[in-house]
Design a protein around this motif. Structure first.
Motif: not given
Length: 124
Positions: A16, A19-20, A22-24, A26-27, A111-113, A116
């Protein structure tokens, strides 16, 4: 700009965190992480410029509910925004998380959106 925002991910599952993270990243967010709530509290007390905490609620030793209560009881770190992140999606779980002191609640799978949106709302 997001690069000035440091997000602390507290989760006992490294998958977790990965994955989180990487997502964060990337933004444009900076990410730090730990797998135990006691380590999260120590990081917060040391300063570290953390803007927001993503707190898993179901962890060993000190669960997320108790960790949030301890953070809110501190005179040093009690105002840090915390988003409760949990696989628990039963009726009343959202209310229980918010009652413990979380500013927002997000259930897994994330839910990534929505995540964010909540991060921006709480760190603006």
């Amino acid at each position: 700009m997001n690069q000035n925002k440091v997000i602390l991910i507290v989760d006992d599952d490294n998958r977790n965190i990965f994955a989180l993270g990487l997502t964060l990243r990337a933004r444009g967010y900076q990410v730090v992480s730990c797998t135990l709530a006691k380590d999260a509290i120590q990081l917060l007390e040391e300063g570290n410029g953390i803007s927001l905490v993503l707190m898993d609620m179901m962890m060993p030793e000190i669960d997320g509910y108790e960790a949030i209560r301890l953070i809110r009881a501190s005179t040093v770190i009690n105002d840090i925004p915390i988003i409760a992140v949990t696989a628990q999606a039963m009726p009343g779980d959202r209310e229980k998380c918010l009652a413990s002191g979380a500013k927002a609640y997000i259930s897994k799978p994330i839910d990534v959106d929505l995540l964010l949106t909540e991060i921006e709302r709480l760190t603006s």
